[in-house]
Design a protein around this motif. Structure first.
Motif, PDB file in Angstrom:
ATOM      1  N   TRP A   1       3.576   9.336 -10.458  1.00  0.00           N
ATOM      2  CA  TRP A   1       3.326   8.930  -9.075  1.00  0.00           C
ATOM      3  C   TRP A   1       2.500   9.939  -8.270  1.00  0.00           C
ATOM      4  O   TRP A   1       1.593   9.551  -7.511  1.00  0.00           O
ATOM      5  CB  TRP A   1       4.630   8.562  -8.361  1.00  0.00           C
ATOM      6  CG  TRP A   1       4.355   7.739  -7.149  1.00  0.00           C
ATOM      7  CD1 TRP A   1       4.522   8.095  -5.846  1.00  0.00           C
ATOM      8  CD2 TRP A   1       3.805   6.413  -7.134  1.00  0.00           C
ATOM      9  NE1 TRP A   1       4.121   7.069  -5.011  1.00  0.00           N
ATOM     10  CE2 TRP A   1       3.677   6.034  -5.786  1.00  0.00           C
ATOM     11  CE3 TRP A   1       3.403   5.519  -8.139  1.00  0.00           C
ATOM     12  CZ2 TRP A   1       3.160   4.788  -5.403  1.00  0.00           C
ATOM     13  CZ3 TRP A   1       2.893   4.273  -7.763  1.00  0.00           C
ATOM     14  CH2 TRP A   1       2.786   3.938  -6.410  1.00  0.00           C
TER      15      TRP A   1
ATOM     16  N   PHE B   1      -0.856   7.305  -7.108  1.00  0.00           N
ATOM     17  CA  PHE B   1      -1.008   6.550  -5.863  1.00  0.00           C
ATOM     18  C   PHE B   1      -2.417   6.708  -5.282  1.00  0.00           C
ATOM     19  O   PHE B   1      -3.019   5.748  -4.807  1.00  0.00           O
ATOM     20  CB  PHE B   1       0.056   6.985  -4.856  1.00  0.00           C
ATOM     21  CG  PHE B   1      -0.001   6.255  -3.545  1.00  0.00           C
ATOM     22  CD1 PHE B   1       0.219   4.887  -3.484  1.00  0.00           C
ATOM     23  CD2 PHE B   1      -0.287   6.922  -2.361  1.00  0.00           C
ATOM     24  CE1 PHE B   1       0.159   4.188  -2.274  1.00  0.00           C
ATOM     25  CE2 PHE B   1      -0.352   6.240  -1.156  1.00  0.00           C
ATOM     26  CZ  PHE B   1      -0.131   4.876  -1.108  1.00  0.00           C
ATOM     27  N   ARG B   2      -2.960   7.965  -5.366  1.00  0.00           N
ATOM     28  CA  ARG B   2      -4.280   8.176  -4.761  1.00  0.00           C
ATOM     29  C   ARG B   2      -5.365   7.324  -5.459  1.00  0.00           C
ATOM     30  O   ARG B   2      -6.330   6.909  -4.836  1.00  0.00           O
ATOM     31  CB  ARG B   2      -4.667   9.655  -4.781  1.00  0.00           C
ATOM     32  CG  ARG B   2      -4.968  10.196  -6.148  1.00  0.00           C
ATOM     33  CD  ARG B   2      -5.273  11.681  -6.145  1.00  0.00           C
ATOM     34  NE  ARG B   2      -5.371  12.174  -7.496  1.00  0.00           N
ATOM     35  CZ  ARG B   2      -6.511  12.222  -8.174  1.00  0.00           C
ATOM     36  NH1 ARG B   2      -7.635  11.826  -7.622  1.00  0.00           N
ATOM     37  NH2 ARG B   2      -6.519  12.683  -9.409  1.00  0.00           N
TER      38      ARG B   2
ATOM     39  N   ARG C   1      -4.205  -0.452   0.803  1.00  0.00           N
ATOM     40  CA  ARG C   1      -3.944   0.083   2.144  1.00  0.00           C
ATOM     41  C   ARG C   1      -2.929  -0.817   2.844  1.00  0.00           C
ATOM     42  O   ARG C   1      -2.649  -1.930   2.379  1.00  0.00           O
ATOM     43  CB  ARG C   1      -5.236   0.200   2.958  1.00  0.00           C
ATOM     44  CG  ARG C   1      -5.920  -1.117   3.179  1.00  0.00           C
ATOM     45  CD  ARG C   1      -7.270  -0.981   3.888  1.00  0.00           C
ATOM     46  NE  ARG C   1      -7.749  -2.299   4.218  1.00  0.00           N
ATOM     47  CZ  ARG C   1      -8.276  -3.157   3.344  1.00  0.00           C
ATOM     48  NH1 ARG C   1      -8.418  -2.826   2.088  1.00  0.00           N
ATOM     49  NH2 ARG C   1      -8.670  -4.358   3.741  1.00  0.00           N
ATOM     50  N   ASP C   2      -2.412  -0.310   3.955  1.00  0.00           N
ATOM     51  CA  ASP C   2      -1.366  -1.055   4.653  1.00  0.00           C
ATOM     52  C   ASP C   2      -1.907  -2.353   5.256  1.00  0.00           C
ATOM     53  O   ASP C   2      -3.089  -2.437   5.619  1.00  0.00           O
ATOM     54  CB  ASP C   2      -0.759  -0.170   5.753  1.00  0.00           C
ATOM     55  CG  ASP C   2       0.680  -0.569   6.024  1.00  0.00           C
ATOM     56  OD1 ASP C   2       1.203  -1.433   5.294  1.00  0.00           O
ATOM     57  OD2 ASP C   2       1.288  -0.004   6.948  1.00  0.00           O
TER      58      ASP C   2
ATOM     59  N   LYS D   1       7.852   1.649  -4.538  1.00  0.00           N
ATOM     60  CA  LYS D   1       7.191   2.832  -3.965  1.00  0.00           C
ATOM     61  C   LYS D   1       6.092   2.400  -2.989  1.00  0.00           C
ATOM     62  O   LYS D   1       5.940   2.976  -1.916  1.00  0.00           O
ATOM     63  CB  LYS D   1       6.587   3.682  -5.092  1.00  0.00           C
ATOM     64  CG  LYS D   1       7.631   4.456  -5.878  1.00  0.00           C
ATOM     65  CD  LYS D   1       7.031   5.713  -6.480  1.00  0.00           C
ATOM     66  CE  LYS D   1       7.976   6.442  -7.410  1.00  0.00           C
ATOM     67  NZ  LYS D   1       9.063   7.149  -6.717  1.00  0.00           N
ATOM     68  N   ILE D   2       5.343   1.364  -3.372  1.00  0.00           N
ATOM     69  CA  ILE D   2       4.248   0.908  -2.504  1.00  0.00           C
ATOM     70  C   ILE D   2       4.811   0.299  -1.216  1.00  0.00           C
ATOM     71  O   ILE D   2       4.322   0.573  -0.113  1.00  0.00           O
ATOM     72  CB  ILE D   2       3.330  -0.072  -3.270  1.00  0.00           C
ATOM     73  CG1 ILE D   2       2.620   0.686  -4.405  1.00  0.00           C
ATOM     74  CG2 ILE D   2       2.313  -0.730  -2.331  1.00  0.00           C
ATOM     75  CD1 ILE D   2       1.810  -0.185  -5.354  1.00  0.00           C
TER      76      ILE D   2
ATOM     77  N   ASP E   1       7.530   1.078   0.249  1.00  0.00           N
ATOM     78  CA  ASP E   1       8.040   2.175   1.083  1.00  0.00           C
ATOM     79  C   ASP E   1       6.917   2.918   1.800  1.00  0.00           C
ATOM     80  O   ASP E   1       7.056   3.304   2.961  1.00  0.00           O
ATOM     81  CB  ASP E   1       8.822   3.182   0.223  1.00  0.00           C
ATOM     82  CG  ASP E   1      10.223   2.686  -0.068  1.00  0.00           C
ATOM     83  OD1 ASP E   1      10.690   1.774   0.641  1.00  0.00           O
ATOM     84  OD2 ASP E   1      10.851   3.202  -1.003  1.00  0.00           O
ATOM     85  N   LEU E   2       5.808   3.117   1.090  1.00  0.00           N
ATOM     86  CA  LEU E   2       4.721   3.922   1.665  1.00  0.00           C
ATOM     87  C   LEU E   2       3.866   3.135   2.652  1.00  0.00           C
ATOM     88  O   LEU E   2       3.258   3.712   3.548  1.00  0.00           O
ATOM     89  CB  LEU E   2       3.817   4.456   0.533  1.00  0.00           C
ATOM     90  CG  LEU E   2       4.422   5.621  -0.251  1.00  0.00           C
ATOM     91  CD1 LEU E   2       3.669   5.830  -1.557  1.00  0.00           C
ATOM     92  CD2 LEU E   2       4.392   6.897   0.586  1.00  0.00           C
ATOM     93  N   LEU E   3       3.802   1.811   2.467  1.00  0.00           N
ATOM     94  CA  LEU E   3       2.926   0.976   3.298  1.00  0.00           C
ATOM     95  C   LEU E   3       3.779  -0.108   3.982  1.00  0.00           C
ATOM     96  O   LEU E   3       3.969  -1.202   3.435  1.00  0.00           O
ATOM     97  CB  LEU E   3       1.827   0.341   2.424  1.00  0.00           C
ATOM     98  CG  LEU E   3       0.983   1.338   1.603  1.00  0.00           C
ATOM     99  CD1 LEU E   3       0.003   0.598   0.705  1.00  0.00           C
ATOM    100  CD2 LEU E   3       0.227   2.309   2.500  1.00  0.00           C
TER     101      LEU E   3
END
Ligand SMILES: C[S@@+](CC[C@H](N)C(=O)[O-])C[C@H]1O[C@@H](n2cnc3c(N)ncnc32)[C@H](O)[C@@H]1O
Length: 274
Positions: free
Chosen positions: A34, A38-39, A47-48, A65-66, A68-70
């Motif tokens: 991870w 992710f980058r 992107r969000d 994970k995605i 949570d991040l977006l």
């Protein structure tokens, strides 16, 4: 839920010594990569706020994970195996509500509407399919024009490497390759990804390596992601000798005692645009 009986070289209930162990390995494998992984997705348009589809999402560890991040992203997760659809649903449906739709189906014929998604992710799936080009064609169909699709796979001739070198690991990966190929998969597909994406209708194709190094992510991260469940099953199925497995276990223990040891593993990522 219906059982879909399409030929594939990954079945969570038979690939390792137990499905529970294999699901834990998948989780550790997501954690392992991870920090680097992710980058690459962001570089390819993740992107969000967008609409994403994930094909062969398994228990949903990458999905989670995605999400949570977006916080504004919406994901449709397509998974063929009813057990994994259930595992993902139990873990994710309640916390993520209508941001996540988990669908039981095949990447070969998703049944999803054409031109729908901004971004598609297919992680460690093409290597298990007898016709990966047809799978890419289906992913391309459901992408919006201008959307990007990312495919991540292994290449088991350029897989895990250690210093000091463990010669018996080549026996393990040779056995794994024979076993997957016997079930219709292609475990050295990594190097072929850009050509497969072009044949599947994508353009502006790129290729990169996603890596994990013990000096960066820690050696312990590799223990869970490699696991012993698959190796034990290879011995049981006659692809690997128990002598070779014993030798690998001994060499791995010696490796861990060596202060200067290094472990490197990589996955191969190719992306393209519709
Ligand atoms: C190695 S696992 C990877 C799971 C997840 N993508 C990850 O990276 O942790 C391969 C996944 O692809 C799924 N799969 C295999 N063939 C499929 C198909 N034809 N359509 C959809 N999913 C498929 C398997 O059931 C399994 O969940």
């Amino acid at each position: 839920m219906t059982e879909v009986t399409e030929r594939r070289s990954y079945q969570v209930s038979t690939i390792a010594s137990s499905p529970e162990r294999e699901i834990e390995r998948l989780s550790a494998q997501v954690d392992l990569f991870w920090p680097d992984e992710f980058r690459h997705y962001v570089d390819n348009g993740l992107r969000d706020g967008i609409s994403m589809v994930e094909l062969g999402s398994g228990p949903g560890f990458t999905t989670e994970k995605i999400l949570d991040l977006l916080p504004e992203i919406r994901i449709t997760a397509v998974e063929i195996d009813p057990l994994l659809v259930e595992v993902a649903g139990d873990r994710l449906s309640r916390p993520y509500g209508d941001r996540l739709d988990i669908v039981q189906g095949s990447i070969m014929d998703t049944g999803l509407p054409s031109g729908t998604y901004d971004f598609a992710l297919t992680r460690l799936v093409l290597e298990h399919l007898p016709d990966p080009v047809a799978a890419v064609r289906e992913v391309t169909r459901i992408l919006k024009r201008g959307g990007r699709a990312v495919f991540v796979d292994n290449d088991f001739e350029m897989h895990l490497m250690t210093s000091p070198h463990i010669p018996a690991l080549s026996q393990l990966y040779g056995a794994y390759c024979r076993s997957r190929a016997d079930e219709g998969g292609n475990p050295t597909i990594g190097r072929e990804l850009p050509g497969i994406l072009r044949s599947g209708g994508l353009s502006a194709v790129t290729f990169s390596v996603v890596s994990a190094h013990s000096d960066i992510v820690g050696s312990k991260s590799f223990l869970g992601s490699e696991g012993v469940g698959i190796a034990t099953k290879l011995v049981r199925d006659g692809y690997l000798s128990s002598k070779a497995l014993g030798e690998i276990a001994r060499s791995w223990r010696d490796l861990m005692k060596n202060d200067k040891h290094a472990i490197l593993r990589q996955m191969y990522l190719s992306a393209g645009e519709k």
